[in-house]
Scaffold this motif. Structure first.
Motif, PDB file in Angstrom:
ATOM      1  N   PRO A   1      17.562 -17.210  43.904  1.00  0.00           N
ATOM      2  CA  PRO A   1      18.136 -17.422  42.577  1.00  0.00           C
ATOM      3  C   PRO A   1      17.004 -17.505  41.556  1.00  0.00           C
ATOM      4  CG  PRO A   1      19.062 -18.961  44.164  1.00  0.00           C
ATOM      5  CD  PRO A   1      17.903 -18.298  44.834  1.00  0.00           C
ATOM      6  N   LEU A   2      17.167 -16.825  40.449  1.00  0.00           N
ATOM      7  CA  LEU A   2      16.072 -16.781  39.485  1.00  0.00           C
ATOM      8  C   LEU A   2      16.615 -16.732  38.063  1.00  0.00           C
ATOM      9  CD1 LEU A   2      15.477 -13.441  38.496  1.00  0.00           C
ATOM     10  CD2 LEU A   2      15.337 -13.397  40.977  1.00  0.00           C
ATOM     11  N   VAL A   3      15.764 -17.154  37.169  1.00  0.00           N
ATOM     12  CA  VAL A   3      16.048 -17.096  35.738  1.00  0.00           C
ATOM     13  C   VAL A   3      14.904 -16.336  35.079  1.00  0.00           C
ATOM     14  CG1 VAL A   3      16.274 -18.442  33.611  1.00  0.00           C
ATOM     15  CG2 VAL A   3      17.393 -19.227  35.724  1.00  0.00           C
ATOM     16  N   VAL A   4      15.257 -15.350  34.263  1.00  0.00           N
ATOM     17  CA  VAL A   4      14.271 -14.492  33.606  1.00  0.00           C
ATOM     18  C   VAL A   4      14.088 -14.952  32.165  1.00  0.00           C
ATOM     19  CG1 VAL A   4      13.744 -12.136  32.870  1.00  0.00           C
ATOM     20  CG2 VAL A   4      14.937 -12.533  35.040  1.00  0.00           C
ATOM     21  N   SER A   5      12.835 -15.060  31.752  1.00  0.00           N
ATOM     22  CA  SER A   5      12.555 -15.450  30.372  1.00  0.00           C
ATOM     23  C   SER A   5      11.401 -14.619  29.827  1.00  0.00           C
ATOM     24  CB  SER A   5      12.216 -16.946  30.304  1.00  0.00           C
ATOM     25  OG  SER A   5      12.121 -17.368  28.959  1.00  0.00           O
ATOM     26  N   TYR A   6      11.342 -14.552  28.496  1.00  0.00           N
ATOM     27  CA  TYR A   6      10.224 -13.816  27.887  1.00  0.00           C
ATOM     28  C   TYR A   6      10.118 -14.172  26.411  1.00  0.00           C
ATOM     29  CZ  TYR A   6       6.601 -10.296  28.175  1.00  0.00           C
ATOM     30  OH  TYR A   6       5.374  -9.667  28.233  1.00  0.00           O
ATOM     31  N   LYS A   7       8.892 -14.164  25.915  1.00  0.00           N
ATOM     32  CA  LYS A   7       8.607 -14.302  24.490  1.00  0.00           C
ATOM     33  C   LYS A   7       7.493 -13.328  24.124  1.00  0.00           C
ATOM     34  CE  LYS A   7       9.702 -19.198  23.503  1.00  0.00           C
ATOM     35  NZ  LYS A   7      10.320 -19.081  22.170  1.00  0.00           N
ATOM     36  N   MET A   8       7.582 -12.753  22.965  1.00  0.00           N
ATOM     37  CA  MET A   8       6.489 -11.917  22.452  1.00  0.00           C
ATOM     38  C   MET A   8       6.334 -12.191  20.965  1.00  0.00           C
ATOM     39  SD  MET A   8       8.171  -8.060  22.336  1.00  0.00           S
ATOM     40  CE  MET A   8       8.312  -7.948  24.103  1.00  0.00           C
ATOM     41  N   ALA A   9       5.371 -11.539  20.344  1.00  0.00           N
ATOM     42  CA  ALA A   9       5.173 -11.735  18.900  1.00  0.00           C
ATOM     43  C   ALA A   9       6.480 -11.440  18.173  1.00  0.00           C
ATOM     44  CB  ALA A   9       4.059 -10.817  18.399  1.00  0.00           C
ATOM     45  N   PRO A  10       6.869 -12.280  17.206  1.00  0.00           N
ATOM     46  CA  PRO A  10       8.161 -12.095  16.535  1.00  0.00           C
ATOM     47  C   PRO A  10       8.373 -10.699  15.971  1.00  0.00           C
ATOM     48  CG  PRO A  10       7.229 -14.228  15.957  1.00  0.00           C
ATOM     49  CD  PRO A  10       6.180 -13.494  16.744  1.00  0.00           C
TER      50      PRO A  10
ATOM     51  N   PRO B   1      20.413 -14.820  34.793  1.00  0.00           N
ATOM     52  CA  PRO B   1      20.327 -15.120  33.357  1.00  0.00           C
ATOM     53  C   PRO B   1      19.035 -14.552  32.755  1.00  0.00           C
ATOM     54  CG  PRO B   1      20.817 -17.096  34.650  1.00  0.00           C
ATOM     55  CD  PRO B   1      20.408 -16.037  35.622  1.00  0.00           C
ATOM     56  N   GLU B   2      19.166 -14.041  31.535  1.00  0.00           N
ATOM     57  CA  GLU B   2      18.021 -13.584  30.761  1.00  0.00           C
ATOM     58  C   GLU B   2      17.955 -14.442  29.501  1.00  0.00           C
ATOM     59  OE1 GLU B   2      18.311  -8.893  32.165  1.00  0.00           O
ATOM     60  OE2 GLU B   2      18.626  -9.412  30.060  1.00  0.00           O
ATOM     61  N   VAL B   3      16.936 -15.272  29.404  1.00  0.00           N
ATOM     62  CA  VAL B   3      16.798 -16.217  28.290  1.00  0.00           C
ATOM     63  C   VAL B   3      15.541 -15.816  27.519  1.00  0.00           C
ATOM     64  CG1 VAL B   3      16.735 -18.644  27.638  1.00  0.00           C
ATOM     65  CG2 VAL B   3      17.852 -17.969  29.773  1.00  0.00           C
ATOM     66  N   LEU B   4      15.732 -15.149  26.385  1.00  0.00           N
ATOM     67  CA  LEU B   4      14.638 -14.457  25.721  1.00  0.00           C
ATOM     68  C   LEU B   4      14.369 -14.991  24.317  1.00  0.00           C
ATOM     69  CD1 LEU B   4      15.807 -10.837  26.687  1.00  0.00           C
ATOM     70  CD2 LEU B   4      14.329 -12.367  28.009  1.00  0.00           C
TER      71      LEU B   4
ATOM     72  N   ALA C   1      14.355 -21.799  44.062  1.00  0.00           N
ATOM     73  CA  ALA C   1      14.752 -21.092  42.845  1.00  0.00           C
ATOM     74  C   ALA C   1      13.477 -20.760  42.071  1.00  0.00           C
ATOM     75  CB  ALA C   1      15.709 -21.928  41.995  1.00  0.00           C
ATOM     76  N   ILE C   2      13.574 -19.769  41.177  1.00  0.00           N
ATOM     77  CA  ILE C   2      12.383 -19.259  40.496  1.00  0.00           C
ATOM     78  C   ILE C   2      12.653 -19.087  39.011  1.00  0.00           C
ATOM     79  CG2 ILE C   2      10.816 -17.282  40.319  1.00  0.00           C
ATOM     80  CD1 ILE C   2      11.397 -16.737  43.322  1.00  0.00           C
ATOM     81  N   LEU C   3      11.720 -19.560  38.186  1.00  0.00           N
ATOM     82  CA  LEU C   3      11.699 -19.288  36.749  1.00  0.00           C
ATOM     83  C   LEU C   3      10.575 -18.294  36.514  1.00  0.00           C
ATOM     84  CD1 LEU C   3      12.570 -19.801  33.824  1.00  0.00           C
ATOM     85  CD2 LEU C   3      11.102 -21.838  33.819  1.00  0.00           C
ATOM     86  N   ILE C   4      10.896 -17.143  35.916  1.00  0.00           N
ATOM     87  CA  ILE C   4       9.958 -16.031  35.978  1.00  0.00           C
ATOM     88  C   ILE C   4       9.926 -15.225  34.681  1.00  0.00           C
ATOM     89  CG2 ILE C   4      11.705 -14.475  36.972  1.00  0.00           C
ATOM     90  CD1 ILE C   4       9.468 -13.353  38.798  1.00  0.00           C
ATOM     91  N   ALA C   5       8.750 -14.720  34.329  1.00  0.00           N
ATOM     92  CA  ALA C   5       8.598 -13.844  33.171  1.00  0.00           C
ATOM     93  C   ALA C   5       9.230 -12.490  33.464  1.00  0.00           C
ATOM     94  CB  ALA C   5       7.117 -13.656  32.841  1.00  0.00           C
ATOM     95  N   SER C   6       9.847 -11.896  32.445  1.00  0.00           N
ATOM     96  CA  SER C   6      10.429 -10.569  32.599  1.00  0.00           C
ATOM     97  C   SER C   6       9.341  -9.569  32.996  1.00  0.00           C
ATOM     98  CB  SER C   6      11.078 -10.131  31.281  1.00  0.00           C
ATOM     99  OG  SER C   6      11.579  -8.830  31.381  1.00  0.00           O
TER     100      SER C   6
ATOM    101  N   ALA D   1      14.715 -18.936  24.299  1.00  0.00           N
ATOM    102  CA  ALA D   1      13.908 -19.461  25.409  1.00  0.00           C
ATOM    103  C   ALA D   1      13.333 -20.825  25.023  1.00  0.00           C
ATOM    104  CB  ALA D   1      12.796 -18.487  25.768  1.00  0.00           C
ATOM    105  N   THR D   2      14.163 -21.846  25.199  1.00  0.00           N
ATOM    106  CA  THR D   2      13.745 -23.225  24.960  1.00  0.00           C
ATOM    107  C   THR D   2      13.824 -23.988  26.281  1.00  0.00           C
ATOM    108  OG1 THR D   2      15.987 -24.019  24.508  1.00  0.00           O
ATOM    109  CG2 THR D   2      14.726 -23.136  22.641  1.00  0.00           C
ATOM    110  N   PRO D   3      13.071 -25.067  26.419  1.00  0.00           N
ATOM    111  CA  PRO D   3      13.161 -25.846  27.666  1.00  0.00           C
ATOM    112  C   PRO D   3      14.585 -26.303  27.967  1.00  0.00           C
ATOM    113  CG  PRO D   3      11.243 -26.523  26.393  1.00  0.00           C
ATOM    114  CD  PRO D   3      12.024 -25.586  25.523  1.00  0.00           C
TER     115      PRO D   3
END
Length: 394
Positions: A292-301, A329-332, A274-279, A336-338
């Motif tokens: 199977p993968l989960v997409v996550s991302y954070k940028m400046a507010p 899933p897209e957890v943005l 499985a993979i946890l990956i940046a958008s 995007a918390t642990p």
């Protein structure tokens, strides 16, 4: 294939790629160009993959790799300076064609000036005006002779707005096997079979991405270790700069079984359970590996607040956009918390019915995008050169 050059001299192709995904596209296109025009001179801005095909990069591609409205503002003077120097060089050189690979905020303004100077312009990777900033359509029409679209639904959209377009598919779909060999990938990486799950962590290829996602992904890994005590984590680094950035972060998690690699992103994807990956484009790459993968991302507010109000589509990742439903899933941003990532990653690892259905959906996407993209892109580029030159002569 007829020569595209009007003088009989070697074909001269200018290209600009702004990040790792564009480097992949550019390398495939340059390879195809040189099969037909071995003496072609390809130059502009590109990364290591393009350079390995004989590309002459006049500026480091890394300087263009910036995401988010606020982040761009901090580098605006430098980016404008690079674009001005490149524009002056290309107008003086008059290459046979200019190909902007993605990076629309940099490339479209450059393309407009070059087109006005009589240089045929092609934009490889449709600007996502169907998703946000539809007002750019007028700018695209004035800047670009032809769009090379990676996604099938983009063709009708652009044709409906009188923008010439060709669907070429995606080179990654041509390169990646329909049934990637997990055992072979693990052997390449020195990862043994048996034991706990192998989990790929891909926090992005940009400095800002790794800064925001590196700790987050490893904190998620620490939580996952409670569910899977023998879990092993693999992190591929896009380049030496990212490796120097990620290693100190990894050192803060001595309780985790983490291996960091130079490159090897495709092997890591193939080897993982499985993979946890940046958008980003790498999400499509992981989907083509049927993982199977989960997409996550954070940028400046502030960037997120502005962009989220402008976006017209429900999803950010290509698998979901292509399927028009949430395959992954897209957890943005604030979500995007642990803890949140742990929940969806646990399902991606454990739920066999989910994993099987997801693999079938990814197979369908792979077939859809497997079109021999570099060949189709090359043929479209040559056609544009011939058409524009014919109009100029007539």
């Amino acid at each position: 294939m007829q020569s595209a050059s009007t003088s009989g001299s070697s074909l001269r192709v200018a290209l600009v790629a702004g990040e790792a995904s564009g480097d992949i596209l550019g390398a495939g296109l340059i390879r195809e160009i040189k099969q037909h025009f071995p003496d072609a001179y390809c130059y502009g801005i590109g990364g290591p993959l393009m350079q390995s095909e004989g590309f002459d990069s006049l500026f480091p591609m890394e300087r263009l790799s910036v995401m988010g409205l606020v982040e761009v503002l901090g580098r605006l003077r430098e980016l404008l300076g690079i674009r001005k120097q490149l524009r002056e060089r290309l107008i003086a050189d008059q290459p046979d064609v200019f190909i902007g690979i993605d990076a629309p905020d940099f490339n479209l303004a450059l393309e407009r000036k070059l087109k006005a100077a009589g240089i045929p312009t092609v934009h490889y990777v449709s600007p996502q005006v169907w998703a946000w900033r539809e007002g750019r359509l007028k700018k695209i029409r004035h800047s670009v002779d032809h769009i090379l679209a990676l996604l099938p639904f983009e063709v009708d959209y652009y044709r409906g707005h009188d923008v010439p377009v060709t669907f070429v598919g995606h080179p990654l779909a041509d390169q990646i096997s329909m049934n990637p060999d997990q055992d072979a990938a693990r052997q390449i990486l020195g990862v043994s079979n048996g034991g706990g799950p192998v989990i790929g962590l891909l926090p992005g290829s940009r400095k800002a991405e790794v800064s925001k996602l590196g700790h987050l992904f490893l904190e998620t890994a620490r939580l996952l270790r409670k569910d899977f005590p023998d879990a092993r984590f693999l992190i591929p680094c896009a380049n030496e700069r990212r490796k120097k950035q990620i290693l100190p972060i990894v050192s803060e998690f001595p309780d985790l079984d983490v291996t960091v690699y130079d490159g090897q992103s495709q092997s890591v994807m193939a080897a993982s359970d499985a993979i946890l990956i940046a958008s980003g484009t790498a999400v499509l790459e992981a989907a083509l590996h049927k993982k199977p993968l989960v997409v996550s991302y954070k940028m400046a507010p502030l960037s997120f607040a502005i962009i989220s109000r402008m976006v017209k589509v429900k999803y950010v990742s290509l698998p979901n956009l292509l399927a028009d439903r949430e395959l992954v899933p897209e957890v943005l941003q604030d979500d995007a918390t642990p803890e949140n990532l742990r929940v969806v990653m646990k399902r991606a690892i454990e739920d066999q019915d989910y994993r099987g259905a997801l693999k079938q959906s990814f197979m369908e996407i792979h077939h859809q995008l497997k079109q021999d993209a570099s060949r189709l892109a090359f043929e479209a580029v040559i056609s544009v050169i011939q058409q524009v030159k014919a109009l100029q002569r007539g």
